[in-house]
Design a protein around this motif. Structure first.
Motif, mmCIF file in Angstrom:
data_model
loop_
_atom_site.group_PDB
_atom_site.id
_atom_site.type_symbol
_atom_site.label_atom_id
_atom_site.label_comp_id
_atom_site.label_asym_id
_atom_site.label_seq_id
_atom_site.Cartn_x
_atom_site.Cartn_y
_atom_site.Cartn_z
ATOM 1 N N LEU A 43 23.704 21.260 -21.975
ATOM 2 C CA LEU A 43 24.353 22.466 -22.396
ATOM 3 C C LEU A 43 23.013 22.854 -23.422
ATOM 4 C CD1 LEU A 43 26.300 24.554 -22.531
ATOM 5 C CD2 LEU A 43 27.474 23.597 -24.454
ATOM 6 N N GLY A 44 22.519 22.332 -24.203
ATOM 7 C CA GLY A 44 21.577 22.454 -25.100
ATOM 8 C C GLY A 44 20.325 22.930 -24.450
ATOM 9 N N GLY A 45 20.035 22.422 -23.371
ATOM 10 C CA GLY A 45 18.689 22.516 -22.639
ATOM 11 C C GLY A 45 18.911 24.003 -21.912
ATOM 12 N N PHE A 46 20.128 24.060 -21.297
ATOM 13 C CA PHE A 46 20.508 25.248 -20.656
ATOM 14 C C PHE A 46 20.508 26.685 -21.446
ATOM 15 C CE2 PHE A 46 23.117 23.062 -17.184
ATOM 16 C CZ PHE A 46 22.194 23.334 -16.332
ATOM 17 N N VAL A 47 20.973 26.381 -22.557
ATOM 18 C CA VAL A 47 21.316 27.395 -23.505
ATOM 19 C C VAL A 47 19.789 27.837 -24.215
ATOM 20 C CG1 VAL A 47 22.215 28.119 -25.713
ATOM 21 C CG2 VAL A 47 23.378 27.245 -24.029
ATOM 22 N N VAL A 48 18.931 26.879 -24.543
ATOM 23 C CA VAL A 48 17.662 27.011 -25.108
ATOM 24 C C VAL A 48 16.853 27.815 -24.101
ATOM 25 C CG1 VAL A 48 15.551 25.931 -25.938
ATOM 26 C CG2 VAL A 48 17.736 25.455 -27.102
ATOM 27 N N GLY A 49 16.959 27.279 -22.921
ATOM 28 C CA GLY A 49 15.958 27.663 -21.564
ATOM 29 C C GLY A 49 16.204 29.130 -21.517
ATOM 30 N N PHE A 50 17.559 29.422 -21.313
ATOM 31 C CA PHE A 50 18.298 30.704 -21.057
ATOM 32 C C PHE A 50 17.764 31.870 -22.217
ATOM 33 C CE2 PHE A 50 21.296 34.250 -20.842
ATOM 34 C CZ PHE A 50 21.083 34.484 -19.631
ATOM 35 N N GLY A 51 17.839 31.272 -23.353
ATOM 36 C CA GLY A 51 17.589 32.154 -24.479
ATOM 37 C C GLY A 51 16.032 32.408 -24.493
ATOM 38 N N LEU A 52 15.048 31.657 -24.234
ATOM 39 C CA LEU A 52 13.910 31.870 -24.203
ATOM 40 C C LEU A 52 13.393 32.875 -23.051
ATOM 41 C CD1 LEU A 52 12.156 28.153 -24.559
ATOM 42 C CD2 LEU A 52 11.963 30.125 -26.078
ATOM 43 N N PHE A 53 13.979 32.672 -21.943
ATOM 44 C CA PHE A 53 13.876 33.554 -20.770
ATOM 45 C C PHE A 53 14.404 35.171 -21.472
ATOM 46 C CE2 PHE A 53 16.388 35.973 -17.601
ATOM 47 C CZ PHE A 53 15.272 36.281 -16.744
ATOM 48 N N MET A 54 15.538 35.113 -21.862
ATOM 49 C CA MET A 54 16.046 36.337 -22.439
ATOM 50 C C MET A 54 15.337 37.045 -23.496
ATOM 51 S SD MET A 54 18.494 37.214 -20.554
ATOM 52 C CE MET A 54 19.336 38.796 -21.300
ATOM 53 N N ALA A 55 14.598 36.071 -24.239
ATOM 54 C CA ALA A 55 13.902 36.610 -25.286
ATOM 55 C C ALA A 55 12.566 37.243 -24.764
ATOM 56 C CB ALA A 55 13.311 35.351 -26.375
ATOM 57 N N SER A 56 11.827 36.640 -23.579
ATOM 58 C CA SER A 56 10.703 37.082 -22.868
ATOM 59 C C SER A 56 10.986 38.382 -22.074
ATOM 60 C CB SER A 56 10.421 36.195 -22.045
ATOM 61 O OG SER A 56 11.111 35.991 -20.948
ATOM 62 N N TYR A 57 12.404 38.515 -22.028
ATOM 63 C CA TYR A 57 12.839 39.892 -21.197
ATOM 64 C C TYR A 57 12.920 41.035 -22.166
ATOM 65 C CZ TYR A 57 15.866 42.709 -18.215
ATOM 66 O OH TYR A 57 16.273 43.701 -17.629
ATOM 67 N N VAL A 58 13.462 40.694 -23.461
ATOM 68 C CA VAL A 58 13.498 41.833 -24.458
ATOM 69 C C VAL A 58 12.320 42.135 -24.840
ATOM 70 C CG1 VAL A 58 14.448 42.036 -26.756
ATOM 71 C CG2 VAL A 58 15.809 41.040 -25.023
ATOM 72 N N ILE A 59 11.115 41.268 -25.130
ATOM 73 C CA ILE A 59 9.869 41.391 -25.630
ATOM 74 C C ILE A 59 9.175 42.434 -24.614
ATOM 75 C CG2 ILE A 59 7.517 40.516 -26.013
ATOM 76 C CD1 ILE A 59 9.037 38.093 -27.253
ATOM 77 N N ALA A 60 9.498 42.194 -23.057
ATOM 78 C CA ALA A 60 8.717 43.159 -22.264
ATOM 79 C C ALA A 60 9.299 44.502 -22.126
ATOM 80 C CB ALA A 60 8.952 42.380 -20.841
ATOM 81 N N MET A 61 10.731 44.548 -22.412
ATOM 82 C CA MET A 61 11.430 45.818 -22.561
ATOM 83 C C MET A 61 10.781 46.332 -23.904
ATOM 84 S SD MET A 61 15.316 45.942 -21.413
ATOM 85 C CE MET A 61 15.938 44.858 -23.177
ATOM 86 N N VAL A 62 10.680 45.827 -25.103
ATOM 87 C CA VAL A 62 10.037 46.504 -26.140
ATOM 88 C C VAL A 62 8.735 47.073 -25.894
ATOM 89 C CG1 VAL A 62 9.265 45.968 -28.625
ATOM 90 C CG2 VAL A 62 11.415 45.283 -27.673
ATOM 91 N N VAL A 63 8.044 46.031 -25.394
ATOM 92 C CA VAL A 63 6.271 46.389 -24.907
ATOM 93 C C VAL A 63 6.202 47.520 -23.983
ATOM 94 C CG1 VAL A 63 4.257 45.581 -23.760
ATOM 95 C CG2 VAL A 63 5.368 44.104 -25.422
ATOM 96 N N TYR A 64 7.309 47.586 -22.982
ATOM 97 C CA TYR A 64 7.369 48.628 -21.944
ATOM 98 C C TYR A 64 7.532 49.971 -22.901
ATOM 99 C CZ TYR A 64 8.909 51.537 -18.132
ATOM 100 O OH TYR A 64 9.411 52.600 -17.266
ATOM 101 N N ARG A 65 8.582 50.059 -23.720
ATOM 102 C CA ARG A 65 9.091 51.178 -24.403
ATOM 103 C C ARG A 65 7.772 51.757 -25.324
ATOM 104 N NH1 ARG A 65 14.335 51.616 -28.479
ATOM 105 N NH2 ARG A 65 14.443 53.799 -28.391
ATOM 106 N N TYR A 66 6.955 50.962 -25.764
ATOM 107 C CA TYR A 66 5.874 51.318 -26.740
ATOM 108 C C TYR A 66 4.619 51.658 -26.064
ATOM 109 C CZ TYR A 66 8.857 50.735 -30.844
ATOM 110 O OH TYR A 66 9.910 50.554 -31.357
ATOM 111 N N VAL A 67 4.389 51.579 -24.799
ATOM 112 C CA VAL A 67 3.333 51.839 -23.904
ATOM 113 C C VAL A 67 3.415 53.241 -23.528
ATOM 114 C CG1 VAL A 67 2.341 51.514 -21.660
ATOM 115 C CG2 VAL A 67 3.031 49.546 -22.935
ATOM 116 N N PRO A 68 2.335 53.893 -23.717
ATOM 117 C CA PRO A 68 2.250 55.233 -23.482
ATOM 118 C C PRO A 68 2.505 55.730 -21.884
ATOM 119 C CG PRO A 68 0.281 54.799 -24.315
ATOM 120 C CD PRO A 68 1.259 53.547 -24.302
ATOM 121 N N SER A 69 3.249 56.697 -21.646
ATOM 122 C CA SER A 69 3.540 56.948 -20.153
ATOM 123 C C SER A 69 2.296 57.244 -19.484
ATOM 124 C CB SER A 69 4.597 57.854 -19.969
ATOM 125 O OG SER A 69 5.844 57.521 -20.606
#
Length: 69
Positions: A43-69
């Motif tokens: 369970l710890g492995g699943f949650v930590v792995g999924f948390g890292l995946f979601m963190a990279s997803y959120v970081i990508a969304m933040v970067v996408y938001r601040y990149v000029p169109s």
């Protein structure tokens, strides 16, 4: 469908929520199907792995938001 998601950002948030819901449902099904349940280590492995995946997803969304169109 286009009226529901007026921006790309809303669509990405919806997809992120759907993926998180699928993860939770998958863990619940796994807990019900396995006779011994889910071990703490697994369970710890699943949650930590999924948390890292979601963190990279959120970081990508933040970067996408601040990149000029």
């Amino acid at each position: 469908m286009g009226a529901l998601f007026e921006s790309d950002e809303a669509f990405y948030f919806a997809i992120g929520g759907f993926v998180a819901a699928c993860f939770c449902v998958g863990l619940a099904v796994l807990a019900l199907v396995r006779p011994a349940g889910i071990g703490t280590r697994e369970l710890g492995g699943f949650v930590v792995g999924f948390g890292l995946f979601m963190a990279s997803y959120v970081i990508a969304m933040v970067v996408y938001r601040y990149v000029p169109s």
